[in-house]
Design a protein around this motif. Structure first.
Motif, short mmCIF file in Angstrom:
data_model
loop_
_atom_site.label_atom_id
_atom_site.label_comp_id
_atom_site.label_asym_id
_atom_site.label_seq_id
_atom_site.Cartn_x
_atom_site.Cartn_y
_atom_site.Cartn_z
N UNK A 119 0.82 -1.21 0.00
CA UNK A 119 0.00 0.00 0.00
C UNK A 119 0.86 1.27 0.00
N UNK A 120 2.08 1.15 -0.53
CA UNK A 120 2.98 2.30 -0.55
C UNK A 120 3.56 2.48 -1.94
N UNK A 121 3.77 3.75 -2.31
CA UNK A 121 4.32 4.07 -3.63
C UNK A 121 4.96 5.45 -3.58
N UNK A 122 5.64 5.79 -4.67
CA UNK A 122 6.17 7.14 -4.85
C UNK A 122 5.81 7.61 -6.25
N UNK A 123 5.80 8.91 -6.43
CA UNK A 123 5.63 9.51 -7.76
C UNK A 123 6.99 10.08 -8.13
N UNK A 124 7.48 9.68 -9.32
CA UNK A 124 8.84 10.05 -9.69
C UNK A 124 8.99 10.06 -11.21
N UNK A 125 9.86 10.92 -11.70
CA UNK A 125 10.17 10.93 -13.13
C UNK A 125 10.99 9.68 -13.45
N UNK A 126 10.72 9.02 -14.57
CA UNK A 126 11.45 7.79 -14.89
C UNK A 126 12.97 7.95 -14.88
N UNK A 127 13.47 9.04 -15.45
CA UNK A 127 14.93 9.21 -15.49
C UNK A 127 15.50 9.40 -14.09
N UNK A 128 14.77 10.11 -13.25
CA UNK A 128 15.26 10.31 -11.87
C UNK A 128 15.29 8.98 -11.13
#
Length: 152
Positions: free
Chosen positions: A129-138
C-alpha cells in the motif's frame, strides 16, 4: 521493515520525494492505478528475475509484457521469475511492494524504455500500500539503472 528501508533510502538520497501510503492496496497494477489516480501504464512495475546465477530487477510500464527473446538477448540468458519467498529474500520487499529502492544489498536494475512515455511514474515503495511519484529518469539515476528494451 521494507517500507522503512524505502523511507530511509529516500530520506538519504531524495528527501524531496514523499513515500505515499494509502488505505487501499496497490499490490496489483490495476489497484495501484486506482489508488493513485493514474493510468495503469504509469505504474512502474518491478519484476525480480534470475538469469543464470544473477538476480536482477527489471522495472517496466504497468501494462508492458516482457519479451523472452529481447530479455535473453539483452540480459545474457533466459530470465526466470522468482517466487514470492525468493523475491522477499532478495529485495526485502513483499510481492506487490517490490521496488528498486531500499534494497538490503545492491542488485542490477534495468528500466525498460516503456517508462519513457511518461513524465511521472508510480513505482511501489516496499509495501503493498505504498508508492512514490517520480520521473522515470530520476528513478533510473537514483538506483543506477541501465535503460533497456526488453518488452513487447
Amino acid at each position: 521493515m521494507s517500507l522503512e528501508s524505502v523511507r530511509a533510502f529516500f530520506a538519504e538520497y531524495a528527501p524531496d520525494i514523499e513515500v505515499l501510503v494509502t488505505d487501499a492496496s496497490s499490490a496489483t497494477v490495476t489497484l495501484a492505478a486506482e489508488a493513485h489516480g493514474v493510468m495503469p501504464a504509469q505504474i512502474a512495475k518491478t519484476i525480480c528475475l534470475r538469469v543464470g546465477d544473477e538476480t536482477m530487477l527489471v522495472v517496466t510500464s504497468g501494462t508492458a509484457r516482457l519479451d523472452n527473446r529481447k530479455c535473453k538477448d539483452t540480459l545474457g540468458g533466459k530470465p526466470r521469475m522468482l517466487d514470492g519467498e525468493q523475491v522477499l529474500a532478495a529485495t526485502s520487499h513483499p510481492p506487490g511492494g517490490v521496488c528498486p529502492f531500499g534494497l538490503p544489498a545492491p542488485l542490477p536494475v534495468y528500466c525498460d524504455v516503456s517508462l519513457r512515455a511518461f513524465d511521472e511514474v508510480v513505482p511501489a515503495a516496499g509495501a503493498t500500500n505504498a508508492a512514490v511519484r517520480i520521473a522515470p529518469q530520476r528513478m533510473a539515476d537514483l538506483v543506477g539503472a541501465v535503460w533497456v528494451d526488453v518488452c513487447q
